[in-house]
Design an enzyme around this catalytic site. Sequence first.
Site, PDB file in Angstrom:
ATOM      1  N   LYS A 116     -31.336   7.410 -10.235  1.00 14.63           N
ATOM      2  CA  LYS A 116     -32.770   7.482 -10.553  1.00 14.63           C
ATOM      3  C   LYS A 116     -33.195   6.311 -11.444  1.00 14.63           C
ATOM      4  O   LYS A 116     -34.188   5.654 -11.176  1.00 14.63           O
ATOM      5  CB  LYS A 116     -33.059   8.812 -11.271  1.00 14.63           C
ATOM      6  N   ASN A 117     -32.420   6.058 -12.493  1.00 15.61           N
ATOM      7  CA  ASN A 117     -32.869   5.054 -13.453  1.00 15.61           C
ATOM      8  C   ASN A 117     -32.788   3.630 -12.898  1.00 15.61           C
ATOM      9  O   ASN A 117     -33.559   2.762 -13.308  1.00 15.61           O
ATOM     10  CB  ASN A 117     -32.084   5.173 -14.759  1.00 15.61           C
TER      11      ASN A 117
ATOM     12  N   ARG B  85     -42.024   7.857 -17.953  1.00  9.66           N
ATOM     13  CA  ARG B  85     -41.912   6.810 -18.932  1.00  9.66           C
ATOM     14  C   ARG B  85     -41.598   5.460 -18.280  1.00  9.66           C
ATOM     15  O   ARG B  85     -42.107   4.420 -18.678  1.00  9.66           O
ATOM     16  CB  ARG B  85     -40.768   7.219 -19.868  1.00  9.66           C
TER      17      ARG B  85
ATOM     18  N   CYS C 266     -39.745  12.127 -20.959  1.00 11.95           N
ATOM     19  CA  CYS C 266     -39.027  13.223 -21.606  1.00 11.95           C
ATOM     20  C   CYS C 266     -39.185  13.154 -23.115  1.00 11.95           C
ATOM     21  O   CYS C 266     -39.106  12.079 -23.716  1.00 11.95           O
ATOM     22  CB  CYS C 266     -37.544  13.149 -21.263  1.00 11.95           C
TER      23      CYS C 266
ATOM     24  N   ARG D  36     -40.031   7.231 -28.902  1.00 12.09           N
ATOM     25  CA  ARG D  36     -39.463   6.213 -28.020  1.00 12.09           C
ATOM     26  C   ARG D  36     -40.331   4.953 -28.058  1.00 12.09           C
ATOM     27  O   ARG D  36     -41.163   4.712 -27.186  1.00 12.09           O
ATOM     28  CB  ARG D  36     -39.309   6.785 -26.614  1.00 12.09           C
ATOM     29  N   PRO D  37     -40.081   4.126 -29.067  1.00 14.66           N
ATOM     30  CA  PRO D  37     -40.905   2.927 -29.214  1.00 14.66           C
ATOM     31  C   PRO D  37     -40.671   1.937 -28.076  1.00 14.66           C
ATOM     32  O   PRO D  37     -39.628   1.982 -27.415  1.00 14.66           O
ATOM     33  CB  PRO D  37     -40.409   2.331 -30.536  1.00 14.66           C
ATOM     34  N   ILE D  38     -41.647   1.049 -27.835  1.00 15.71           N
ATOM     35  CA  ILE D  38     -41.410  -0.008 -26.846  1.00 15.71           C
ATOM     36  C   ILE D  38     -41.652  -1.393 -27.472  1.00 15.71           C
ATOM     37  O   ILE D  38     -41.977  -2.352 -26.793  1.00 15.71           O
ATOM     38  CB  ILE D  38     -42.254   0.176 -25.567  1.00 15.71           C
ATOM     39  N   ASP D  39     -41.460  -1.436 -28.803  1.00 16.53           N
ATOM     40  CA  ASP D  39     -41.679  -2.697 -29.514  1.00 16.53           C
ATOM     41  C   ASP D  39     -40.824  -3.838 -28.982  1.00 16.53           C
ATOM     42  O   ASP D  39     -41.267  -4.989 -28.916  1.00 16.53           O
ATOM     43  CB  ASP D  39     -41.428  -2.483 -31.019  1.00 16.53           C
TER      44      ASP D  39
ATOM     45  N   ASP E 201     -27.280  10.418 -21.991  1.00 10.79           N
ATOM     46  CA  ASP E 201     -27.760  11.310 -20.928  1.00 10.79           C
ATOM     47  C   ASP E 201     -26.698  12.328 -20.492  1.00 10.79           C
ATOM     48  O   ASP E 201     -26.970  13.185 -19.650  1.00 10.79           O
ATOM     49  CB  ASP E 201     -28.210  10.489 -19.706  1.00 10.79           C
TER      50      ASP E 201
ATOM     51  N   ILE F 251     -28.395   7.659 -30.164  1.00 10.48           N
ATOM     52  CA  ILE F 251     -29.443   6.879 -29.466  1.00 10.48           C
ATOM     53  C   ILE F 251     -30.837   7.498 -29.675  1.00 10.48           C
ATOM     54  O   ILE F 251     -31.783   6.796 -30.030  1.00 10.48           O
ATOM     55  CB  ILE F 251     -29.165   6.786 -27.942  1.00 10.48           C
TER      56      ILE F 251
ATOM     57  N   ARG G  34     -37.233  16.398 -12.040  1.00  6.17           N
ATOM     58  CA  ARG G  34     -37.544  14.973 -12.221  1.00  6.17           C
ATOM     59  C   ARG G  34     -36.373  14.088 -11.848  1.00  6.17           C
ATOM     60  O   ARG G  34     -36.568  12.933 -11.468  1.00  6.17           O
ATOM     61  CB  ARG G  34     -37.903  14.687 -13.694  1.00  6.17           C
TER      62      ARG G  34
HETATM   63  C1  UD1 Z   1     -33.103   4.625 -20.600  1.00  2.45           C
HETATM   64  C2  UD1 Z   1     -32.970   5.765 -19.622  1.00  2.45           C
HETATM   65  C3  UD1 Z   1     -32.642   7.043 -20.361  1.00  2.45           C
HETATM   66  C4  UD1 Z   1     -31.406   6.852 -21.239  1.00  2.45           C
HETATM   67  C5  UD1 Z   1     -31.560   5.633 -22.130  1.00  2.45           C
HETATM   68  C6  UD1 Z   1     -30.303   5.286 -22.905  1.00  2.45           C
HETATM   69  C7  UD1 Z   1     -34.497   5.143 -17.864  1.00  2.45           C
HETATM   70  C8  UD1 Z   1     -35.768   5.420 -17.163  1.00  2.45           C
HETATM   71  N1  UD1 Z   1     -34.227   5.910 -18.919  1.00  2.45           N
HETATM   72  O1  UD1 Z   1     -34.200   4.932 -21.448  1.00  2.45           O
HETATM   73  O2  UD1 Z   1     -32.405   8.054 -19.389  1.00  2.45           O
HETATM   74  O3  UD1 Z   1     -31.249   7.992 -22.056  1.00  2.45           O
HETATM   75  O4  UD1 Z   1     -31.905   4.479 -21.343  1.00  2.45           O
HETATM   76  O5  UD1 Z   1     -29.257   5.087 -22.033  1.00  2.45           O
HETATM   77  O6  UD1 Z   1     -33.734   4.286 -17.473  1.00  2.45           O
HETATM   78  N2  UD1 Z   1     -35.727   1.313 -28.685  1.00  2.45           N
HETATM   79  C9  UD1 Z   1     -36.502   0.683 -29.651  1.00  2.45           C
HETATM   80  N3  UD1 Z   1     -37.498  -0.146 -29.237  1.00  2.45           N
HETATM   81  C10 UD1 Z   1     -37.743  -0.395 -27.915  1.00  2.45           C
HETATM   82  C11 UD1 Z   1     -36.940   0.241 -26.951  1.00  2.45           C
HETATM   83  C12 UD1 Z   1     -35.938   1.095 -27.372  1.00  2.45           C
HETATM   84  O7  UD1 Z   1     -36.311   0.886 -30.844  1.00  2.45           O
HETATM   85  O8  UD1 Z   1     -38.667  -1.183 -27.622  1.00  2.45           O
HETATM   86  C13 UD1 Z   1     -34.642   2.235 -29.117  1.00  2.45           C
HETATM   87  C14 UD1 Z   1     -34.864   3.672 -28.644  1.00  2.45           C
HETATM   88  O9  UD1 Z   1     -35.666   4.386 -29.539  1.00  2.45           O
HETATM   89  C15 UD1 Z   1     -33.457   4.198 -28.577  1.00  2.45           C
HETATM   90  C16 UD1 Z   1     -32.641   2.958 -28.157  1.00  2.45           C
HETATM   91  O10 UD1 Z   1     -33.466   1.828 -28.451  1.00  2.45           O
HETATM   92  O11 UD1 Z   1     -33.029   4.607 -29.844  1.00  2.45           O
HETATM   93  C17 UD1 Z   1     -32.236   2.919 -26.716  1.00  2.45           C
HETATM   94  O12 UD1 Z   1     -33.354   3.140 -25.884  1.00  2.45           O
HETATM   95  P1  UD1 Z   1     -33.453   2.510 -24.443  1.00  2.45           P
HETATM   96  O13 UD1 Z   1     -32.112   2.033 -23.997  1.00  2.45           O
HETATM   97  O14 UD1 Z   1     -34.585   1.541 -24.423  1.00  2.45           O
HETATM   98  O15 UD1 Z   1     -33.854   3.763 -23.552  1.00  2.45           O
HETATM   99  P2  UD1 Z   1     -34.849   3.800 -22.349  1.00  2.45           P
HETATM  100  O16 UD1 Z   1     -34.813   2.512 -21.599  1.00  2.45           O
HETATM  101  O17 UD1 Z   1     -36.171   4.320 -22.812  1.00  2.45           O
END
Ligand code: UD1
Length: 431
Positions: free
Chosen positions: A22-23, A93, A117, A122-125, A306, A328, A398
């Site tokens: 899926k991812n 997401r 979820c 879940r920041p995207i900075d 996961d 994480i 999902r």
């Molecule tokens: C993806 C997976 C999710 C999995 C996760 C970790 C998808 C759709 N989802 O989520 O199932 O649990 O990887 O393997 O592929 N972070 C920041 N800033 C950012 C982005 C992330 O601080 O801009 C932090 C997050 O809060 C978290 C860590 O980085 O603590 C890892 O997150 P990330 O690997 O980005 O997870 P996702 O891509 O959202």
Amino acid sequence: MDQYIIKGGNPLVGEVEIGGAKNAALAILAAAIMTDDTVRLENLPDVNDINVLLEAIGGIGAKVERVDRHTAVINGSTIGDISVDYEYIKKIRASYYLLGALLGKYKKAEVPLPGGCNIGSRPIDLHLKGFRALGATVDIKYGAIVASAPDGLHGTHIFMDTVSVGATINIMMAASMAKGNTIIENAAKEPHVVDTANFLNSMGANIKGAGTDVIRIRGVEMLHSTNYSIVPDMIEAGTYMFAAAATRGDIVIKNVIPKHLEAITAKLEEIGCEVEEFDDAVRVISAKKLRRTHVKTLPYPGYPTDMQPQIAVALALASGTSIVTESIFENRFKYADELTRMGACVKVEGNTAIIDGVDKLTGARVSAPDLRAGAALVIAGLAAEGITIVDDIVYIQRGYEDFEGKLKSLGAEIERVTSEKEIQKFKLRIG
Ligand code: UD1
């Protein structure tokens, strides 16, 4: 509202076929719109998140044809709109991948801030920092991320503060169509990062090093058509591996890449399961009382976050005290109270769960708090004595294709029901 009703206690035995990841598919579907040529994607899982993203892509004007359950043909030449509707984004997401894809191709994108979820903030900075480093201006306006680079994107050197799957993939997509070279350091190494890079390369991108901490991208002007098959889903596979462990079963899990499952395999062996590896399958045999262990979630190749709720269910039935550390996401223990209602002994303190193993779980009415925790509660129900009802299975749908069908083929007594009448019918049938 759909629910699962489960009569537990049967060891799961047999063979199960794993679908596409899926991812990986979510990232690859978004990347597929980066060419004006036609892209054919195979081994797509038929799960809600994928269907929502296909609709979102159709919503901005791309042609999307679902050839069969697992194949789609996409053509991005007809995209007329770079602004993605909030309806889709609030459901998944990963629609944030459309930011990297649209920004790379059209040098502009407008995507609402994502939902998904609820497993923590879940920041995207890091995604936005990457786009800015590539030369885009990025603002948040009226709930949406508005990115634009009228003079084009340019290659850059990015050091990721935190290892992020999403940010690595998003930046990799945009940088594929930037001018010059980009280096991403401290990149995520997950198999779906590699699969997305392989897909982009099959469209003519020039990405090297995916699967290591340093990804090097030489930007290209155009991408072209491709046929691509999505990598098998390591988390779906791991979920059935733990279903075997918790139910004292014996399952052959087919169509997997055993290398991707190494961290999961290692933990299963540690707690007393036997794991046999074949070229594209693994067999998990759980013949003895499970043993305690400690586990900490980490970015790949560490133990996946996961897979954290699923191992917790097995440890709830192991002898001794186990400690599960979640490093994480901060809100991934929401299943703990539900498991406790089934007789487990779980205490959460900060980012650790202390689990005192019990001899048996008993069926209860529980609620799926998110996708993976929901799957874990189903495993708990399958291992428990008596009847379990799992509410809110929309989360599970999902990410797991035909979950109940696959479990039934392994001997599980599970039914998806929508009414009290169906629940009674199930209870009568199983006696
Ligand atoms: C993806 C997976 C999710 C999995 C996760 C970790 C998808 C759709 N989802 O989520 O199932 O649990 O990887 O393997 O592929 N972070 C920041 N800033 C950012 C982005 C992330 O601080 O801009 C932090 C997050 O809060 C978290 C860590 O980085 O603590 C890892 O997150 P990330 O690997 O980005 O997870 P996702 O891509 O959202």
